[in-house]
Design a protein around this motif. Sequence first.
Motif, PDB file in Angstrom:
ATOM      1  N   LEU A   1      -0.708 -15.038  -6.080  1.00 58.83           N
ATOM      2  CA  LEU A   1      -1.814 -15.309  -5.510  1.00 58.83           C
ATOM      3  C   LEU A   1      -1.698 -15.554  -4.058  1.00 58.83           C
ATOM      4  CD1 LEU A   1      -3.736 -18.675  -6.374  1.00 58.83           C
ATOM      5  CD2 LEU A   1      -1.222 -18.636  -5.646  1.00 58.83           C
ATOM      6  N   HIS A   2      -0.425 -15.495  -3.578  1.00 58.98           N
ATOM      7  CA  HIS A   2       0.029 -15.442  -2.154  1.00 58.98           C
ATOM      8  C   HIS A   2      -0.098 -13.912  -1.401  1.00 58.98           C
ATOM      9  CE1 HIS A   2       0.813 -19.602  -3.197  1.00 58.98           C
ATOM     10  NE2 HIS A   2       0.082 -19.642  -2.480  1.00 58.98           N
ATOM     11  N   GLY A   3      -0.619 -13.030  -2.662  1.00 60.67           N
ATOM     12  CA  GLY A   3      -0.304 -11.458  -2.093  1.00 60.67           C
ATOM     13  C   GLY A   3      -1.589 -11.287  -0.917  1.00 60.67           C
ATOM     14  N   ASN A   4      -1.316 -10.012  -0.235  1.00 58.25           N
ATOM     15  CA  ASN A   4      -2.697  -9.552   0.824  1.00 58.25           C
ATOM     16  C   ASN A   4      -2.741  -8.255  -0.045  1.00 58.25           C
ATOM     17  OD1 ASN A   4      -2.476 -11.898   2.294  1.00 58.25           O
ATOM     18  ND2 ASN A   4      -0.263 -10.890   3.289  1.00 58.25           N
ATOM     19  N   LEU A   5      -4.101  -8.044   0.125  1.00 56.96           N
ATOM     20  CA  LEU A   5      -4.478  -6.634  -0.397  1.00 56.96           C
ATOM     21  C   LEU A   5      -4.922  -5.657   0.826  1.00 56.96           C
ATOM     22  CD1 LEU A   5      -6.645  -8.169  -3.417  1.00 56.96           C
ATOM     23  CD2 LEU A   5      -4.599  -6.683  -3.538  1.00 56.96           C
ATOM     24  N   SER A   6      -5.251  -4.540   0.297  1.00 56.85           N
ATOM     25  CA  SER A   6      -5.840  -3.606   1.417  1.00 56.85           C
ATOM     26  C   SER A   6      -6.375  -2.668   0.667  1.00 56.85           C
ATOM     27  CB  SER A   6      -4.325  -3.037   1.990  1.00 56.85           C
ATOM     28  OG  SER A   6      -3.663  -2.270   1.209  1.00 56.85           O
ATOM     29  N   ARG A   7      -7.128  -1.860   1.543  1.00 52.71           N
ATOM     30  CA  ARG A   7      -7.925  -0.583   0.959  1.00 52.71           C
ATOM     31  C   ARG A   7      -6.730   0.473   0.234  1.00 52.71           C
ATOM     32  NH1 ARG A   7     -13.437   0.790   2.168  1.00 52.71           N
ATOM     33  NH2 ARG A   7     -13.901   2.177   0.539  1.00 52.71           N
ATOM     34  N   ARG A   8      -5.861   0.608   0.588  1.00 48.78           N
ATOM     35  CA  ARG A   8      -5.088   1.552   0.080  1.00 48.78           C
ATOM     36  C   ARG A   8      -4.495   1.024  -1.433  1.00 48.78           C
ATOM     37  NH1 ARG A   8       0.440   4.569   2.744  1.00 48.78           N
ATOM     38  NH2 ARG A   8       0.544   2.325   3.963  1.00 48.78           N
ATOM     39  N   VAL A   9      -3.937  -0.203  -1.447  1.00 46.60           N
ATOM     40  CA  VAL A   9      -3.585  -0.980  -2.671  1.00 46.60           C
ATOM     41  C   VAL A   9      -5.009  -0.725  -3.570  1.00 46.60           C
ATOM     42  CG1 VAL A   9      -3.260  -3.175  -3.732  1.00 46.60           C
ATOM     43  CG2 VAL A   9      -2.033  -2.720  -1.633  1.00 46.60           C
ATOM     44  N   ILE A  10      -5.916  -1.242  -3.254  1.00 45.65           N
ATOM     45  CA  ILE A  10      -6.940  -1.099  -4.315  1.00 45.65           C
ATOM     46  C   ILE A  10      -7.424   0.252  -4.573  1.00 45.65           C
ATOM     47  CG2 ILE A  10      -9.572  -1.868  -4.268  1.00 45.65           C
ATOM     48  CD1 ILE A  10      -7.944  -4.146  -4.563  1.00 45.65           C
TER      49      ILE A  10
ATOM     50  N   GLY B   1       0.889  -1.110   0.112  1.00 45.71           N
ATOM     51  CA  GLY B   1      -0.349   0.050  -0.049  1.00 45.71           C
ATOM     52  C   GLY B   1       0.929   1.204  -0.008  1.00 45.71           C
ATOM     53  N   ASP B   2       2.017   1.161   0.769  1.00 42.02           N
ATOM     54  CA  ASP B   2       2.847   2.321   0.778  1.00 42.02           C
ATOM     55  C   ASP B   2       3.594   2.629  -0.558  1.00 42.02           C
ATOM     56  OD1 ASP B   2       4.538   4.156   2.603  1.00 42.02           O
ATOM     57  OD2 ASP B   2       6.213   3.222   1.376  1.00 42.02           O
ATOM     58  N   TRP B   3       3.969   1.472  -1.203  1.00 44.14           N
ATOM     59  CA  TRP B   3       4.676   1.677  -2.385  1.00 44.14           C
ATOM     60  C   TRP B   3       3.820   1.990  -3.713  1.00 44.14           C
ATOM     61  CZ3 TRP B   3      10.065   0.042  -3.483  1.00 44.14           C
ATOM     62  CH2 TRP B   3      10.223  -0.201  -4.814  1.00 44.14           C
ATOM     63  N   ILE B   4       2.592   1.328  -3.621  1.00 39.15           N
ATOM     64  CA  ILE B   4       1.674   1.707  -4.832  1.00 39.15           C
ATOM     65  C   ILE B   4       1.082   3.103  -4.558  1.00 39.15           C
ATOM     66  CG2 ILE B   4      -0.493   0.806  -5.905  1.00 39.15           C
ATOM     67  CD1 ILE B   4       0.174  -1.969  -5.070  1.00 39.15           C
ATOM     68  N   SER B   5       0.680   3.566  -3.228  1.00 33.38           N
ATOM     69  CA  SER B   5       0.256   4.888  -3.204  1.00 33.38           C
ATOM     70  C   SER B   5       1.330   5.792  -3.658  1.00 33.38           C
ATOM     71  CB  SER B   5      -0.212   4.950  -1.840  1.00 33.38           C
ATOM     72  OG  SER B   5       0.564   4.878  -0.678  1.00 33.38           O
ATOM     73  N   ALA B   6       2.592   5.713  -3.217  1.00 32.75           N
ATOM     74  CA  ALA B   6       3.591   6.524  -3.675  1.00 32.75           C
ATOM     75  C   ALA B   6       3.965   6.577  -4.883  1.00 32.75           C
ATOM     76  CB  ALA B   6       4.781   6.096  -2.874  1.00 32.75           C
ATOM     77  N   VAL B   7       3.730   5.575  -5.910  1.00 34.49           N
ATOM     78  CA  VAL B   7       3.809   5.342  -7.133  1.00 34.49           C
ATOM     79  C   VAL B   7       2.529   6.424  -7.719  1.00 34.49           C
ATOM     80  CG1 VAL B   7       3.428   4.183  -9.366  1.00 34.49           C
ATOM     81  CG2 VAL B   7       5.007   3.330  -7.500  1.00 34.49           C
ATOM     82  N   ARG B   8       1.414   6.202  -7.397  1.00 38.02           N
ATOM     83  CA  ARG B   8       0.177   7.020  -7.663  1.00 38.02           C
ATOM     84  C   ARG B   8       0.589   8.677  -7.391  1.00 38.02           C
ATOM     85  NH1 ARG B   8      -3.143   7.101 -11.096  1.00 38.02           N
ATOM     86  NH2 ARG B   8      -3.989   5.174 -10.670  1.00 38.02           N
ATOM     87  N   ALA B   9       1.047   9.117  -6.378  1.00 31.90           N
ATOM     88  CA  ALA B   9       1.308  10.168  -6.091  1.00 31.90           C
ATOM     89  C   ALA B   9       2.219  10.887  -7.132  1.00 31.90           C
ATOM     90  CB  ALA B   9       1.836  10.633  -4.690  1.00 31.90           C
ATOM     91  N   VAL B  10       3.220  10.038  -7.553  1.00 30.33           N
ATOM     92  CA  VAL B  10       4.171  10.707  -8.583  1.00 30.33           C
ATOM     93  C   VAL B  10       3.593  10.912  -9.824  1.00 30.33           C
ATOM     94  CG1 VAL B  10       6.222   9.901  -9.861  1.00 30.33           C
ATOM     95  CG2 VAL B  10       6.347   9.941  -7.295  1.00 30.33           C
ATOM     96  N   VAL B  11       2.763   9.756 -10.452  1.00 31.86           N
ATOM     97  CA  VAL B  11       2.257   9.659 -11.729  1.00 31.86           C
ATOM     98  C   VAL B  11       0.892  10.452 -11.894  1.00 31.86           C
ATOM     99  CG1 VAL B  11       3.328   7.426 -12.269  1.00 31.86           C
ATOM    100  CG2 VAL B  11       1.093   7.364 -11.510  1.00 31.86           C
ATOM    101  N   GLY B  12       0.260  10.937 -10.614  1.00 28.90           N
ATOM    102  CA  GLY B  12      -0.980  11.694 -10.818  1.00 28.90           C
ATOM    103  C   GLY B  12      -2.208  10.723 -11.223  1.00 28.90           C
ATOM    104  N   GLU B  13      -3.012  11.510 -11.094  1.00 33.05           N
ATOM    105  CA  GLU B  13      -4.709  10.879 -11.044  1.00 33.05           C
ATOM    106  C   GLU B  13      -5.057  10.362 -12.403  1.00 33.05           C
ATOM    107  OE1 GLU B  13      -6.805  10.178  -8.551  1.00 33.05           O
ATOM    108  OE2 GLU B  13      -4.921  10.807  -7.296  1.00 33.05           O
TER     109      GLU B  13
END
Length: 504
Positions: free
Chosen positions: A154-163, A132-144
């Motif tokens: 398939l052994h990954g864990n999801l979160s609200r922040r990832v989604i 969630g930390d990594w993916i949201s940081a990427v989002r902040a760089v590339v924009g909306e």
Amino acid sequence: MKRRDFLKQASIAALGASVARAGAANKRIAFGGIQIECSTYGNILSRMEDFTVRRGQELADYRLFSVTKSYPHPFTPVFLASAVPGGPVERKTYDALKSEFLGRLRELLPLDGVYLPMHGAMFVEGMVDAEGDWISAVRAVVGERCLMSASYDLHGNLSRRVIDNLDMMSAFRTAPHIDREETHKRACDMLVRCLDRGIRPTLVWAPIPVLMPGERSSTEYEPAKRLWGQLPAMTAQEGVMDVSLLVGYVWADEARATAAAVLTGTKPAALHKAATNLAQQYWDARTEFRFGVPTGTMTEIIAKAQALATRPVVLSDSGDNPTGGGTGDRADALAELLRMKVRDVVLAGIADRPGTEACYQAGVGRTLPLRVGATLDLQASRPVEVSAKVVFLAQTGTPAERQAVIEVDGITVVLTARRRPFHEIVDFTSLGLDPTRFKFVVVKAGYLVPPIAAIANPNLMALTDGAVNQDIEHLASRHRVPTYPFVRDLRWTPATIVSARSRG
Ligand SMILES: [Zn+2]
């Protein structure tokens, strides 16, 4: 033509070709990410030297991502950092990798699309929800405006922040994972299709409060076989672009660790219905999941193997499986083989750098006293004192790649300088070992990957202690949400969560 002029002409021609390609394509896509699976029950940290970082052309040419070259739009590699599963990632290592990744991404702006090949079960020291930390940081760089697609194990864990920061995702549909490239293709196909057609897809997530080890959810056995087997047909429905079902990663004591259904598409009603249905099916099947092969303690499994007339019997030391996040330095199996006076056995391998080095110092043919094992996890692992004869040393100029084959009371043992699995026949034959010539082959593994499964006659799994102990009901859990089987009488009905991206 002079050499200098020739090079100048050639580079102008190459530049012209790349400009023409970009002009025709007109979408700018970057790809890369970080992949590691971390047991929070291990006592070792994953550091920078544990990661293989493929940058630039090395990533562009990486076989698993050849699909990125098949589109009219150029996919520009950022980097992919990947490591053998292990303990939590050292904070300093994570921060350095993240900072470099974001810096390289900034240089590529503006971007229309980003493809993030992730694992999904990273745990970083002092942090929750690392992806969630990594993916949201990427989002902040590339924009909306930028579309982001991820692929997951398939052994990954999801979160609200990832989604909430993704537009689409796809996960492996097989365990053992034999569909990596197909999954990467699905994630990239969706991204390109959405960019080409101006689609802003809907991403729907249905967390399922069930956890189990991968060894009880191999897609080669029921009920996983039928649960995952239906995904291609579900994906073919109108308005559905991808359907993924994740087991999650049980050895992460984190609130976000659960199974999940996650769907991408253009028809929200169809997605909600399918996600709810899939989540309910998984929940209903939760008590059906079983180990696919006979199991027992190491003692029971060795005794069972000795009673068999077939060979080679492959025994999995599952609690210390490095590809699941185990440390790989435990010598318990060796201690038990010695105690039970087992012969005609190869044990591959035990991560033991000092022992490996000592064998190289001694040389082939020499006998030396060794304390085998417990060189990485000094708290949980126990060494075994042996007299070892060195029978083979791998020829390599890289100290971390050194491997020594020793014989201890009729037991052939491979010591390795680094943590590594034995997943391929060549892993044995390159050390002068033919695994089919032994009565018993002991590997640190959970379910077997196809090349080793092919020789197993049969496979038996020892439920051993370690950082990926299969006795999950007894794992210490301080941060989990109520999840089956930790809460056996849990009541639940499925509910879906839509990505904030889709709502926006
Ligand atoms: Zn996996």
